[in-house]
Design a protein around this motif. Structure first.
Motif, PDB file in Angstrom:
ATOM      1  N   LEU A 142       0.860  -1.178   0.000  1.00 58.06           N
ATOM      2  CA  LEU A 142       0.000   0.000   0.000  1.00 58.06           C
ATOM      3  C   LEU A 142       0.897   1.228   0.000  1.00 58.06           C
ATOM      4  N   ASP A 143       0.811   1.994  -1.078  1.00 59.87           N
ATOM      5  CA  ASP A 143       1.672   3.173  -1.230  1.00 59.87           C
ATOM      6  C   ASP A 143       3.138   2.825  -1.001  1.00 59.87           C
ATOM      7  N   GLY A 144       3.537   1.656  -1.502  1.00 60.10           N
ATOM      8  CA  GLY A 144       4.939   1.251  -1.430  1.00 60.10           C
ATOM      9  C   GLY A 144       5.359   0.561  -0.158  1.00 60.10           C
ATOM     10  N   HIS A 145       4.439   0.407   0.802  1.00 65.50           N
ATOM     11  CA  HIS A 145       4.777  -0.223   2.078  1.00 65.50           C
ATOM     12  C   HIS A 145       4.046  -1.566   2.220  1.00 65.50           C
ATOM     13  N   ASP A 146       4.747  -2.557   2.732  1.00 67.53           N
ATOM     14  CA  ASP A 146       4.173  -3.881   2.957  1.00 67.53           C
ATOM     15  C   ASP A 146       3.071  -3.771   4.012  1.00 67.53           C
ATOM     16  N   ILE A 147       1.854  -4.099   3.632  1.00 68.67           N
ATOM     17  CA  ILE A 147       0.703  -3.966   4.544  1.00 68.67           C
ATOM     18  C   ILE A 147       0.906  -4.786   5.809  1.00 68.67           C
ATOM     19  N   HIS A 148       1.426  -5.987   5.669  1.00 71.79           N
ATOM     20  CA  HIS A 148       1.527  -6.891   6.814  1.00 71.79           C
ATOM     21  C   HIS A 148       2.747  -6.630   7.690  1.00 71.79           C
ATOM     22  N   HIS A 149       3.539  -5.622   7.321  1.00 78.98           N
ATOM     23  CA  HIS A 149       4.656  -5.198   8.174  1.00 78.98           C
ATOM     24  C   HIS A 149       4.523  -3.722   8.542  1.00 78.98           C
ATOM     25  N   SER A 150       3.318  -3.209   8.456  1.00 82.49           N
ATOM     26  CA  SER A 150       3.032  -1.832   8.875  1.00 82.49           C
ATOM     27  C   SER A 150       2.142  -1.882  10.104  1.00 82.49           C
ATOM     28  N   SER A 151       2.151  -0.810  10.879  1.00 84.81           N
ATOM     29  CA  SER A 151       1.340  -0.792  12.095  1.00 84.81           C
ATOM     30  C   SER A 151      -0.147  -0.723  11.756  1.00 84.81           C
ATOM     31  N   THR A 152      -0.966  -1.258  12.628  1.00 85.94           N
ATOM     32  CA  THR A 152      -2.414  -1.252  12.429  1.00 85.94           C
ATOM     33  C   THR A 152      -2.934   0.169  12.271  1.00 85.94           C
ATOM     34  N   LYS A 153      -2.406   1.082  13.083  1.00 82.65           N
ATOM     35  CA  LYS A 153      -2.867   2.473  13.033  1.00 82.65           C
ATOM     36  C   LYS A 153      -2.508   3.125  11.706  1.00 82.65           C
ATOM     37  N   GLU A 154      -1.317   2.864  11.206  1.00 81.97           N
ATOM     38  CA  GLU A 154      -0.901   3.457   9.934  1.00 81.97           C
ATOM     39  C   GLU A 154      -1.729   2.917   8.777  1.00 81.97           C
ATOM     40  N   ILE A 155      -2.037   1.627   8.806  1.00 72.99           N
ATOM     41  CA  ILE A 155      -2.878   1.045   7.753  1.00 72.99           C
ATOM     42  C   ILE A 155      -4.283   1.616   7.834  1.00 72.99           C
ATOM     43  N   ALA A 156      -4.798   1.816   9.047  1.00 71.04           N
ATOM     44  CA  ALA A 156      -6.153   2.347   9.219  1.00 71.04           C
ATOM     45  C   ALA A 156      -6.276   3.780   8.718  1.00 71.04           C
ATOM     46  N   LYS A 157      -5.148   4.490   8.642  1.00 75.56           N
ATOM     47  CA  LYS A 157      -5.177   5.847   8.086  1.00 75.56           C
ATOM     48  C   LYS A 157      -5.276   5.822   6.565  1.00 75.56           C
ATOM     49  N   LYS A 158      -4.964   4.669   5.967  1.00 77.81           N
ATOM     50  CA  LYS A 158      -4.907   4.582   4.514  1.00 77.81           C
ATOM     51  C   LYS A 158      -5.987   3.677   3.918  1.00 77.81           C
ATOM     52  N   ILE A 159      -6.474   2.701   4.697  1.00 80.82           N
ATOM     53  CA  ILE A 159      -7.502   1.780   4.217  1.00 80.82           C
ATOM     54  C   ILE A 159      -8.687   1.810   5.170  1.00 80.82           C
ATOM     55  N   SER A 160      -9.873   2.035   4.625  1.00 79.13           N
ATOM     56  CA  SER A 160     -11.115   1.897   5.389  1.00 79.13           C
ATOM     57  C   SER A 160     -11.825   0.637   4.910  1.00 79.13           C
ATOM     58  N   VAL A 161     -12.415  -0.101   5.833  1.00 82.08           N
ATOM     59  CA  VAL A 161     -13.073  -1.362   5.493  1.00 82.08           C
ATOM     60  C   VAL A 161     -14.536  -1.311   5.922  1.00 82.08           C
ATOM     61  N   LEU A 162     -15.427  -1.658   4.994  1.00 81.86           N
ATOM     62  CA  LEU A 162     -16.844  -1.790   5.307  1.00 81.86           C
ATOM     63  C   LEU A 162     -17.191  -3.271   5.163  1.00 81.86           C
ATOM     64  N   PRO A 163     -17.299  -4.005   6.291  1.00 78.87           N
ATOM     65  CA  PRO A 163     -17.544  -5.451   6.204  1.00 78.87           C
ATOM     66  C   PRO A 163     -18.967  -5.772   5.766  1.00 78.87           C
ATOM     67  N   GLN A 164     -19.195  -7.032   5.458  1.00 78.04           N
ATOM     68  CA  GLN A 164     -20.503  -7.453   4.983  1.00 78.04           C
ATOM     69  C   GLN A 164     -21.558  -7.365   6.082  1.00 78.04           C
ATOM     70  N   HIS A 165     -21.174  -7.696   7.298  1.00 80.77           N
ATOM     71  CA  HIS A 165     -22.119  -7.710   8.409  1.00 80.77           C
ATOM     72  C   HIS A 165     -21.736  -6.628   9.421  1.00 80.77           C
ATOM     73  N   GLN A 166     -22.705  -5.785   9.783  1.00 81.54           N
ATOM     74  CA  GLN A 166     -22.498  -4.814  10.856  1.00 81.54           C
ATOM     75  C   GLN A 166     -23.510  -5.088  11.970  1.00 81.54           C
TER      76      GLN A 166
END
Length: 262
Positions: A61-85
């Motif tokens: 994501l933007d040149g950074h490995d998603i699975h080696h980035s912090s949860t907070k940093e990923i949350a600033k770049k990816i928003s997720v809308l799951p199937q069930h709320q």
């Protein structure tokens, strides 16, 4: 590119479901993910949103490995809308959307500042939910609740939005209204979107490109007209189809199942 996967595989513990998928999401693009039940659509989305670990390969994501980035940093770049709320949430729409600002706050910052409140108000406005902002989430209709959670996702201020079958529990009117709203946000806010979508005709109508999965592998990824062909859909879904032209563009007519004797 905002998001790239290279030979990306994921699944549950030792059960690899997604096998070596390589694709890219362009800036401001809407990519649809389609496939038969069990093809791995939702699993792929969970993998690139870090809900599941990568087995092999990399998701950037933007040149950074998603699975080696912090949860907070990923949350600033990816928003997720799951199937069930959850529907039994004892929060107002405004209170719910405020949760979207969490990735931008330090752990000791308990209150939102003026900028946060502006972001929340803007997110609610973008989804046409201003009139409902003081309503409890558990009193909303299905379509209103979906827009409330979309507001929450937008409040994260991320430029990539992942949605897992967002129209599954909506009737025809609210399906179109929700997807029209997504298209407006996609175009005006320059937000890149990946949507797992069940309906091929909705995918053809709204998505810039479509990726077709089968048994955890990527069969094809291209513009709707190039992907939703008779041959490819027969391979992926075991149905006979044809393309038809309509006032809204390309649509797919399902003729029969391969197993049909008619």
């Amino acid at each position: 590119m905002t998001l790239i996967t290279k030979d990306f595989s994921t699944g549950y513990e030792e059960n690899k479901i997604i096998n070596s998928i390589s694709l890219s999401l362009e800036e401001s693009e809407w990519l649809g993910i389609v496939g038969a039940n069990g093809s791995g659509k939702s699993t792929f989305l969970k993998g690139i949103s870090r809900i599941l670990d990568a087995h092999t390969g990399i998701a950037y994501l933007d040149g950074h490995d998603i699975h080696h980035s912090s949860t907070k940093e990923i949350a600033k770049k990816i928003s997720v809308l799951p199937q069930h709320q959850r529907s039994n949430i004892n929060l107002t729409v405004y209170e719910l959307v405020c949760l979207g600002r969490s990735p931008h706050k330090k752990w000791w910052e308990l209150d939102l500042d003026e900028n946060d409140h502006l972001k929340v108000e803007r997110s609610i406005e973008l989804t046409d939910m201003t009139v409902f902002k003081d309503k409890s989430v558990d009193t909303l209709s299905g379509g209103q609740r979906q827009r409330a959670f979309l507001s929450l996702a937008l409040a994260q201020d991320a430029k990539t939005l992942l949605l897992d079958e967002p129209t599954t529990f909506l009737d025809l009117r609210y399906q179109l209204e929700f997807l029209d709203l997504l298209k407006k946000i996609n175009q005006e806010q320059k937000i890149s979107i990946i949507t797992v979508i069940h309906d091929l005709n909705l995918a053809a109508r709204y998505c810039n490109r479509i990726a077709v999965l089968k048994d955890g592998e990527l069969l094809a990824i291209d513009k709707p007209r190039e992907v939703l062909t008779h041959e490819l859909l027969k391979n992926a879904f075991h149905v006979e189809t044809c393309q038809i032209e309509t006032p809204i563009g390309l649509q797919i007519c399902t003729i029969k199942s391969e197993l049909s004797t008619d």
